[in-house]
Design a protein around this motif. Structure first.
Motif, PDB file in Angstrom:
ATOM      1  N   ARG A 124       6.765   2.848  -1.404  1.00  0.00           N
ATOM      2  CA  ARG A 124       6.036   2.627  -0.154  1.00  0.00           C
ATOM      3  C   ARG A 124       6.982   2.519   1.040  1.00  0.00           C
ATOM      4  O   ARG A 124       6.647   2.944   2.145  1.00  0.00           O
ATOM      5  CB  ARG A 124       5.150   1.395  -0.282  1.00  0.00           C
ATOM      6  CG  ARG A 124       3.997   1.652  -1.239  1.00  0.00           C
ATOM      7  CD  ARG A 124       3.152   0.448  -1.479  1.00  0.00           C
ATOM      8  NE  ARG A 124       2.022   0.801  -2.366  1.00  0.00           N
ATOM      9  CZ  ARG A 124       1.091  -0.042  -2.728  1.00  0.00           C
ATOM     10  NH1 ARG A 124       1.125  -1.288  -2.314  1.00  0.00           N
ATOM     11  NH2 ARG A 124       0.115   0.359  -3.535  1.00  0.00           N
ATOM     12  N   THR A 152      -4.574  -0.302  -3.518  1.00  0.00           N
ATOM     13  CA  THR A 152      -3.872   0.962  -3.754  1.00  0.00           C
ATOM     14  C   THR A 152      -4.874   2.111  -3.828  1.00  0.00           C
ATOM     15  O   THR A 152      -4.624   3.201  -3.304  1.00  0.00           O
ATOM     16  CB  THR A 152      -3.021   0.875  -5.034  1.00  0.00           C
ATOM     17  OG1 THR A 152      -2.083  -0.194  -4.885  1.00  0.00           O
ATOM     18  CG2 THR A 152      -2.263   2.162  -5.289  1.00  0.00           C
ATOM     19  N   ALA A 201       3.334  -5.242  -2.129  1.00  0.00           N
ATOM     20  CA  ALA A 201       3.981  -4.900  -3.394  1.00  0.00           C
ATOM     21  C   ALA A 201       5.255  -5.717  -3.594  1.00  0.00           C
ATOM     22  O   ALA A 201       5.557  -6.149  -4.710  1.00  0.00           O
ATOM     23  CB  ALA A 201       4.289  -3.405  -3.448  1.00  0.00           C
ATOM     24  N   ALA A 209       1.146  -2.447   2.789  1.00  0.00           N
ATOM     25  CA  ALA A 209       1.123  -2.194   1.340  1.00  0.00           C
ATOM     26  C   ALA A 209       2.496  -2.457   0.717  1.00  0.00           C
ATOM     27  O   ALA A 209       2.590  -3.007  -0.383  1.00  0.00           O
ATOM     28  CB  ALA A 209       0.686  -0.752   1.074  1.00  0.00           C
ATOM     29  N   HIS A 218       0.378   5.528  -8.635  1.00  0.00           N
ATOM     30  CA  HIS A 218       0.429   4.062  -8.611  1.00  0.00           C
ATOM     31  C   HIS A 218      -0.875   3.484  -9.172  1.00  0.00           C
ATOM     32  O   HIS A 218      -0.854   2.481  -9.906  1.00  0.00           O
ATOM     33  CB  HIS A 218       0.643   3.537  -7.196  1.00  0.00           C
ATOM     34  CG  HIS A 218       1.950   3.938  -6.588  1.00  0.00           C
ATOM     35  ND1 HIS A 218       2.207   3.813  -5.244  1.00  0.00           N
ATOM     36  CD2 HIS A 218       3.073   4.467  -7.126  1.00  0.00           C
ATOM     37  CE1 HIS A 218       3.435   4.245  -4.988  1.00  0.00           C
ATOM     38  NE2 HIS A 218       3.973   4.656  -6.123  1.00  0.00           N
ATOM     39  N   ILE A 251       7.052   0.542  -7.002  1.00  0.00           N
ATOM     40  CA  ILE A 251       5.945   0.809  -6.068  1.00  0.00           C
ATOM     41  C   ILE A 251       6.345   0.373  -4.666  1.00  0.00           C
ATOM     42  O   ILE A 251       6.114   1.101  -3.686  1.00  0.00           O
ATOM     43  CB  ILE A 251       4.649   0.117  -6.545  1.00  0.00           C
ATOM     44  CG1 ILE A 251       4.116   0.819  -7.800  1.00  0.00           C
ATOM     45  CG2 ILE A 251       3.589   0.112  -5.436  1.00  0.00           C
ATOM     46  CD1 ILE A 251       2.936   0.135  -8.450  1.00  0.00           C
ATOM     47  N   ARG A 263      -4.886   5.276  -1.308  1.00  0.00           N
ATOM     48  CA  ARG A 263      -4.951   6.665  -1.799  1.00  0.00           C
ATOM     49  C   ARG A 263      -6.123   7.394  -1.148  1.00  0.00           C
ATOM     50  O   ARG A 263      -5.991   8.534  -0.679  1.00  0.00           O
ATOM     51  CB  ARG A 263      -5.114   6.665  -3.321  1.00  0.00           C
ATOM     52  CG  ARG A 263      -5.269   8.053  -3.921  1.00  0.00           C
ATOM     53  CD  ARG A 263      -5.964   8.028  -5.250  1.00  0.00           C
ATOM     54  NE  ARG A 263      -7.307   7.484  -5.153  1.00  0.00           N
ATOM     55  CZ  ARG A 263      -8.025   7.068  -6.186  1.00  0.00           C
ATOM     56  NH1 ARG A 263      -7.522   7.134  -7.402  1.00  0.00           N
ATOM     57  NH2 ARG A 263      -9.240   6.593  -6.029  1.00  0.00           N
ATOM     58  N   HIS A 280       0.460   7.652  -4.513  1.00  0.00           N
ATOM     59  CA  HIS A 280      -0.499   6.547  -4.621  1.00  0.00           C
ATOM     60  C   HIS A 280      -1.466   6.758  -5.791  1.00  0.00           C
ATOM     61  O   HIS A 280      -1.865   5.789  -6.446  1.00  0.00           O
ATOM     62  CB  HIS A 280      -1.250   6.339  -3.303  1.00  0.00           C
ATOM     63  CG  HIS A 280      -0.379   5.738  -2.245  1.00  0.00           C
ATOM     64  ND1 HIS A 280       0.140   4.473  -2.335  1.00  0.00           N
ATOM     65  CD2 HIS A 280       0.095   6.251  -1.083  1.00  0.00           C
ATOM     66  CE1 HIS A 280       0.885   4.224  -1.278  1.00  0.00           C
ATOM     67  NE2 HIS A 280       0.875   5.295  -0.513  1.00  0.00           N
TER      68      HIS A 280
END
Length: 169
Positions: free
Chosen positions: A161, A50, A139, A135, A81, A157, A54, A78
């Motif tokens: 996404r 993550t 998750a 991603a 997160h 999350i 980001r 992000h």
């Protein structure tokens, strides 16, 4: 009866004296006792990736500042997160974060930040969309495997996404 009380008193005094003298000595002869360390948290690889995602958004925004209105909020998501996962794991929100050791996928494929940002804006957005898909899947997998007290965080999350994928395509 008095003899029994005296014996108990003497026994108690002997225990206190012995305990006090033993507590001051080193039973290992000067060697340090092995330190216990807990196993790394199972969410650490998710946190690490993550952070990489980001940072990838930040790199794309540096290369294409005109995308700030479109993907700036996604980068901010992000960042949130990262904070939420760090809190859940019990790490400082701002890092540094330990690298997950022996984590599945660590080192096998290039990370989100190790790849160069494409020269074209559309290619950069496609790249981010592909990273978001991976991603989101990660998750979702973590959410399904997590204990119930973590499922809400990981589910939100994953949902976020999925929304990012829609914005990017």
């Amino acid at each position: 009866m008095r003899v029994l009380i005296r014996r108990r008193a003497l026994l108690a005094a002997a225990v206190v004296t012995t305990t006090g003298s033993v507590a001051g000595c080193d039973p290992l002869g000067g060697k340090q006792a092995p330190q216990w360390s807990p196993a790394p948290d199972v969410l650490l690889p998710l946190l690490t990736r993550t952070v990489a995602l980001r940072d990838r958004y930040a790199a794309v925004l540096t290369a294409f500042p005109a995308l700030k209105e479109r993907i700036g909020p996604l980068k901010d998501d992000h960042a949130q997160h990262v904070i939420a996962l760090a809190r859940e794991i019990g790490l400082p929100e701002a890092g540094p974060f330990p690298a997950p050791s022996g984590a599945a996928g660590s080192g096998a494929e290039p990370s989100a930040t190790s790849m160069a940002v494409p020269n074209e804006q559309s290619a950069a957005l496609s790249d981010l969309a592909a990273l978001e898909k991976v991603a989101r899947e990660e998750a979702e997998t973590a959410c399904l495997a997590a204990p119930s007290y973590r499922a809400a965080l990981l589910g939100s999350i994953a949902a976020c996404r999925a929304g990012h994928q829609e914005v990017l395509t």
